[in-house]
Structures are given as C-alpha cells and as structure tokens.
Design an enzyme around this catalytic site. Structure first.
Site, short mmCIF file in Angstrom:
data_model
loop_
_atom_site.label_atom_id
_atom_site.label_comp_id
_atom_site.label_asym_id
_atom_site.label_seq_id
_atom_site.Cartn_x
_atom_site.Cartn_y
_atom_site.Cartn_z
N ASN A 275 0.78 -1.21 -0.06
CA ASN A 275 0.01 -0.06 -0.12
C ASN A 275 0.97 1.39 -0.18
O ASN A 275 2.02 1.34 0.55
CB ASN A 275 -0.94 -0.02 1.10
CG ASN A 275 -0.04 0.25 2.46
OD1 ASN A 275 0.26 1.04 2.64
ND2 ASN A 275 -0.29 -1.01 3.21
N CYS A 276 0.27 2.34 -0.59
CA CYS A 276 1.00 3.60 -0.67
C CYS A 276 -0.21 4.74 -0.75
O CYS A 276 0.28 5.94 -0.56
CB CYS A 276 2.00 3.74 -1.60
SG CYS A 276 1.03 3.64 -3.29
N VAL A 277 -1.36 4.59 -0.42
CA VAL A 277 -2.45 5.75 -0.34
C VAL A 277 -2.29 6.31 1.00
O VAL A 277 -2.33 5.62 1.95
CB VAL A 277 -3.55 5.09 -0.91
CG1 VAL A 277 -4.61 6.36 -0.67
CG2 VAL A 277 -3.49 4.65 -2.11
#
Lengths: 426, 352
Positions: A241-243
């Site tokens: 994830n990276c949001v």
C-alpha cells in the site's frame, strides 16, 4: 527463536558497471536491475537513479521503500512466500545493507502517492531523506489492469531489494545485534517479576493500494494470529500500500519496526516482551468485530499485562483501533495505542473517527492535515503531475514554479503509526 | 518594532490592598508595575530587553464578578488608555473569582482591542475550563507559592505573543491545551514513548496521554418515514462519486468542498458517466459501476415500482477520506438546507 542482524553500513550508492558492496559503498550496475525487473512482461520500461541525503531531488509518486537484506544462516529467505520459498524465517543470521533503500516509483495506479524530498522542508518529515536511495522507475505495458499493475511494481521493488541484499552475503558486517524471543513458559520462568507485554500490530487491508502481505498471504484474508518479531525482521510482513502515504507502513518500516526494536530494548529490564500479534483492518463490520475479538482473545490467552497497539492508516481503521483498545482493556490487559491525527488544517477538528474512554493512553504521530510548503527541487524522479490529485494534495497544490503547498499527508512516512518518527502533536 | 508596551491586570490582593475584605475594590489604574508585575517584567526583559509594563489595572474580585458589565467596561477603558501591545492578567493560581476575572478580561481585550493576551491559573480554577479555548492560559500551581514557576512559563510565551512569533504546541510553549492540535518534534520517537507510557501505566504511575479522547457529537436518528411510497428521497455520499472527470476537483483526501450534481438524466451510472474521487479505498469497483456506492439504479427501480415517491434530482457528494469533521459539518449544514427547501423527506447516506 534467535536471530542475528549483521549491519553492513552503506555510506553511498554509485551506479557502476559491476554490482557489489565494497568499503561501505553499494555499487549498482543499472543493467542488472533493468534486466531483473523486465523479466516481468507487464513492465515496459525501467529507469534507475540514485537519490542521496541533501540533494535537491524529489521522488514521487512513491510506491514502496525497501531495505536490502539477505539471509546468510538459518532456514528460509527474505520475503518468504513472496520472493523466497514459504519456509519459516526469523532464525539464524541476516545481513542488512544499513543506510541503503530501494524506492519504487512510476505511473499512477488509481491514487498512488507519496513524496520523498531529499532536502528542504519535506526532508524533515520523511525518514527516507536520510537513506541512500536506489530509485527504480517502472512503467507498465499499455492496458495493464490496476491490480496487476500494483503487483508488478510491488514485485519489482522486492526483487531489486533481494538482488542488492545478496551483494552483502559475504561482506563482514560492521555491527551485529541479536534478538531472541523465548517461548511463553521460558519467558515467565526467566523474568518472573517483570510485567509481560505484547505487541499488537494492525495491518492495513482495505483493498487495492491498502494491502499488506504476510508470508505471501493477503492480510485481508487472515485471522488475527501470532508471529515472531524476528520473522518480521526477515520480511514476513510486506507492504502493498501507498495511499495516504504519511501513515502507511512501507516494507522498510516493517523490516525495521520500531515498536519491536524498542520492546526488545526494554526486554529483560523493565518488561518482558512476551510476543506479537497481527490483526487486519478490513472494511466490513463483521471482519472488524471478528479480528478485534481475536486480537483481544490472543492477548488474554497469552496472559500478558499490557499490549502496545499500532494502527496503520486512518478514518475507517480508527474503528478497528478503538475496538482493539476497548476489547483488550476489557479482558484486563492495559493498552497503549499509537495513531496519528486528522484534525483539519486548522487543528480544530476531532482527530480520530472513533473514540472510547478506555483508550486513555495514546501516542500520536502528528496531525496529517497540517499544511506544508515544499521548495522546488532541481530534479524530479517519477511524475510530478500527480501532485494535485494525491492524498494531501488539492487543486493548485503544485505551483508553476515547482513549489508545492499540500497537507503533510503527502509525505511518505511523515506521521507513521509504528512510532518511527519524533513528530507528534498536542 | 519599538518598545513593547504591556498592561498588567491584578486583583486587590496582588495590588497589596488586602484580602477578601477588600474584594469590593472598584477598578483603578496605576502607571508602572505592582510587585508581581515587576517580576513578570524582569523575566520578560531577560528574554527581550525592550519590554515594559507601562501600567497596571486593579479590580477587586467581588466587584468584578458582581458588576460584570460595568467592571468590564471600566477595566477595558483603563487598559486601552495605555495603548498596549500585549495584555497580561494574573496569574490567578486557584483563586476562582480572580481566575474568572482574568479569563473574562483577557477574552474581552483580545476581541475588542485585537491585541495578544495571556493569563495563568491552576488547572482546576473554574476560569481555566471557561477560557482555555479562548485565550492562552498558562497552567500554574494552586497558590502564590508557585509564582516563580508561573512567571518562568508566562514570560517566554508573553514575549512570543508580543513579537508575533509562531506559537508552538501547548506542551512546547506551556499553555493549557486549547483544542487546536499543533505538530512539533518530540525528543524521542513514538515507539519509545509508547513503551515508556506502557511501563508507567503498568506500574500504576501517572502518565499523560498525547491525545485525550474527545466527546463525540452523536446524532440521534430521526423517526422512521411512515409513507415511503410518497416520499422524495435523495442520495448523499461520502464515497466520492462524481461525474466522470471530477469537474469540481474534489480532493482525493481532506476534502475542502462537496459537489451537487443532477441525476435527472440517469437510470444507471456507468464507467462512462461516473467515477470516484476518493483516495481512501480500492476505486476499481466504484469506477466500474458507481451505482455500487451511489445506488441510482436501485432507487430508479424503487421509484418505478412505487416503493418510493420520487428520487430527488440532485445528489450531494464529497470525499470522506481524511476530511476534517468541521469541514463535513459545514458541508452538511449547507446542503441539508437545500434538501429541506426542495421538499426532500428522506436521505440515503452512503459511506465507504
């Protein structure tokens, strides 16, 4: 279970015609990386750059940050069930290229985000302004669907990190640190008078760009379970994830989980670090109830006196956090929770989406809505044109002169909820 | 900036007039300082030499509280006469009426004269809860024996306020938390602070949470709609559904606005017509079919089947992701009025 970490201190990364580690310098032949990543037919182009602390460089949008490691003794290999075979890790000896990191970037997948500035105001907030970064920019083939795209970039980073880690296999480490987790019975016998403390790590599992993998299993399909802290040091948990990247754990964060490190520091002195529980943060209410029930049940079963609970993300996972705190307290185990805040740009709104009086011991990583101003950087690696639409950005965030006005949440790792940073709020 | 002019407010006791028996003292002013003011002045001068308490205003605690409006006006005039750059009241320690007077007059001066103000008192002084969210209140000990400590904390904050320096987090600049969260850098990382807090909590020792749990604004549901077959129903979402292209650029997180869009022409939302602006969940499924978040298709079926009267022409939408509660409240206050004005009886509110 006992693991030795051998730290090979990396003071610089140089692009070269041979990949090797020599005298604290990591030499990388870009062709090695490009060929490795392009084994995946979903990746069309790969570029390799180096970003060093203090340089006028901006990396965005950041997919993941990964520390190169290699297993030199003991069963299994780094990133078990994903890159390595699924064999259990966490024992023996692992070498770490300390001070180096792989950063992946490339075209957007949905709302892929995160900024790492190597100097200026933004550098104060991201730990990755302090690492020597090998930045890999990957562009997908046309028509690749979002989930496959995310996976391709995720694997590109992991494979690069494993390749670099391998270069440290036969290098003598500068420093070796040993970590050991005793079994429940041994721990109680050895430290009969110390309070027993567990670590409950909540793993982001809300879906695309909000996923975490444990031994290759998508965390949203897991039940709360027990894991050895040393397994985590060998890459048992990794990031998909990276949001809203300010409070998502990159793979680097997992490998260097500071709660684990600081519990080990106190272990045998002021407390007995009795074990670690992982639990997910799914979007369905039934999953939230089940996972938090199980986290509390495992704390109760281990018979610990206290549990430190770290969150990942915000908003929806605030409900998981409060359920965990409430239920763990209710079974008679004292909690400290680590979170961050969304108190509005003016700091006047309530910081969490849920609350309970039992959550009376909170550590905060700061208010992610705070507005920051970032100077222009001489060089941008990745794509600058997503700044207005990524979390923390708004219409007009990116100014014509290359400066940026945005919320702190745009910075990778800025308000990390493992307590990785010194940033806080009152 | 020239000399910083400060006016100080004290009660009858700190003016050396007397105790409770003199609490009906009417307001008066005196050039220069009273003894405690002199100490404050000295402490401020040690930080910034160009500071002077030019005048002191005195009022008895009973008089102030029993003649609130007249006392407030008289005291304010006296303060104004010195044209100060900064106003300090107290510290009041645990003297309840003095604390309330300090809070009242600093709030008044801040609002009317528009200059920075500062007071100090014990955390359990009733004036603290009344005014700590309005003016900077420095926490002090419960009696004048704590004067030295109070002045040590008040002087640096006073100089900062007077010089327009940025006020940092409450624990850095030593004022009572005032409901405004501010970032700052701790000396230890969060995980280490968590371990230390855990050890204290387990030992039954006092620990300070970094974020006290707030009281939540819980909204009771309205009574059920009795006649759905004739009800006008609107769709509202925090799931970020917008017309394709996000024409108003609603943010993917921390929304500063909401959108109002017509669905009069739609029986079904498709990937051609709508998408989500929301960055906080997997957008793939909503982008394929936005009915999954904003159920226009089902509402149309209900409308045709006569299960609802009418689907309202407009839907209201924003991104819930990271959006400040105060922003969300402001959006809803505005569009709720529009919904009421349009004769909407019920709203289906979808979140993600």
């Amino acid at each position: 279970m006992k693991l030795e970490l051998g730290y090979i201190k990396i003071s610089d990364i140089q692009l070269s015609n041979e990949s090797k580690v020599e005298n604290g310098v990591l030499y990388v032949n870009p062709e090695d990386i490009i060929n490795l990543i392009k084994e995946d037919e979903n990746i069309a182009t790969v570029a390799v750059d180096v970003a060093r602390p203090g340089e006028s460089v901006r990396i965005t949008p950041v997919k993941d940050v990964i520390e190169p490691r290699v297993k030199v003794e003991g069963p299994g290999s780094i990133f078990p069930g994903v890159i390595g075979k699924v064999n259990r890790v966490g024992e023996g000896r692992t070498h770490v290229l300390k001070g180096a990191a792989v950063v992946t970037t490339g075209r957007i997948v949905g709302f892929q985000e995160g900024i790492i500035d190597m100097s200026g105001e933004g550098a104060k907030y991201t730990p990755f302004s302090q690492t020597m970064n090998l930045v890999v920019t990957c562009e997908p083939v046309d028509g690749l669907r979002p989930h496959e795209h995310e996976k391709a970039i995720r694997f590109a980073g992991l494979k690069t990190a494993v390749f670099l880690g391998e270069l440290g296999r036969n290098v003598e480490p500068d420093e070796v640190e040993t970590f050991e987790t005793l079994n429940v019975k041994e721990g109680i016998e050895k430290y009969p008078n110390l309070p027993r403390v567990a670590y409950v790590q909540m793993l982001q599992s809300q879906g695309l760009m909000h996923d975490t993998y444990v031994y290759g299993v998508d965390a949203k399909r897991t039940l709360s379970t027990i894991i050895m802290p040393t397994e985590v040091m060998d890459g048992a948990i990794l990031s998909g994830n990276c949001v809203s990247s300010c409070d998502k754990n990159t793979t680097y964060h997992h490998l260097n989980n500071p709660v684990i490190a600081d519990l080990f520091k106190a272990h045998g002195k002021t407390l007995n670090f009795a074990g670690m529980i992982i639990t997910n943060e799914n979007v369905y209410l039934a999953d939230k109830e089940r996972s938090s029930d199980w986290a509390a049940k495992l704390c109760q079963y281990l018979g610990v006196d206290g549990a430190i609970v770290s969150q990942e993300g915000f908003g929806n996972p605030d409900t998981d956090l409060i359920m965990n705190a409430k239920k763990i307290e209710t079974v008679g185990v004292k909690t400290v929770i680590i979170t961050d805040e969304y108190a509005g740009r003016d700091g006047k709104s309530q910081s969490l989406a849920d609350a309970d009086p039992l959550a009376n011991a909170v550590v905060t990583g700061g208010n992610a809505n705070m507005v920051i101003h970032l100077p222009k950087m001489d060089k941008v690696i990745g794509h600058i044109n997503f700044v207005d639409t990524i979390a923390g950005g708004f219409d007009g965030s990116l100014h014509e002169d290359g400066t940026i006005e945005a919320e702190l949440q745009i910075i990778t790792g800025a308000t990390n909820e493992l307590g990785f940073n010194k940033l806080s709020a009152r | 900036m020239g000399k910083i002019k400060v006016v100080h407010y004290v009660n009858q006791f700190f003016a050396g007039i007397g105790g409770e028996e003199k609490a009906d003292q009417t307001p008066f002013k005196q050039d220069g300082t009273m003894p405690i003011g002199a100490q404050i002045e000295k402490a401020m001068q040690a930080i910034n030499a160009d500071v002077e308490i030019v005048g002191t205003v005195v009022c008895g605690d009973s008089y102030f509280n029993e003649n609130l409006e007249t006392a407030k006006a008289a005291v304010l005039d006296m303060i104004k006469s010195y044209e100060p750059d900064l106003f300090i009241a107290g510290p009041a320690f645990n003297a309840g009426r003095y604390g309330v007077a300090c809070g009242t007059i600093t709030t008044e001066v801040q609002e009317v004269l528009g200059i920075p103000v500062l007071t100090g008192m014990y955390k359990e002084n009733p004036g603290a809860d009344m005014y700590k969210n309005k003016v900077y209140v420095v926490p002090t000990k419960d009696s004048a024996a704590g004067a030295r400590d109070a002045i040590k904390k008040m002087a640096p904050l006073a100089v900062k306020l007077a010089t327009g320096a940025e006020i940092e987090a409450s624990c850095v600049d030593n004022y009572m938390p005032n409901g405004i969260r501010k970032n700052f850098f701790e000396t230890k990382r969060g995980s280490e602070r968590a371990v230390e807090m855990m050890i204290k909590k387990l030992a039954g020792k006092e620990f300070v949470t970094e974020f006290p749990m707030p009281d939540f604004d819980r909204v009771d549901p309205n009574p059920a709609v009795k006649d759905m077959a004739h009800a006008r129903v609107a769709l509202v979402t925090s799931g970020g559904v917008v017309p394709k292209g996000n024409p108003d650029h609603i943010e993917s997180s921390s929304a500063s606005k909401y959108g109002e869009y017509s669905i009069a022409e739609f029986d079904d939302l498709t990937s051609e017509t709508h998408e989500t602006a929301h960055g906080g969940y997997d957008p793939v499924y909503c982008n394929q079919d936005s009915d999954r978040v904003l159920p226009v298709d089902v509402m149309r079926e209900f409308e045709k089947a006569g299960r609802i009267g009418k689907l309202h022409e407009y839907f209201y939408t924003t991104t819930g992701n990271g959006t400040a509660v105060l922003n969300a409240v402001a959006f809803a206050k505005e569009f709720s009025q529009k919904l009421v004005a349009a004769g909407v009886d019920a709203v289906v509110l979808t979140s993600t």
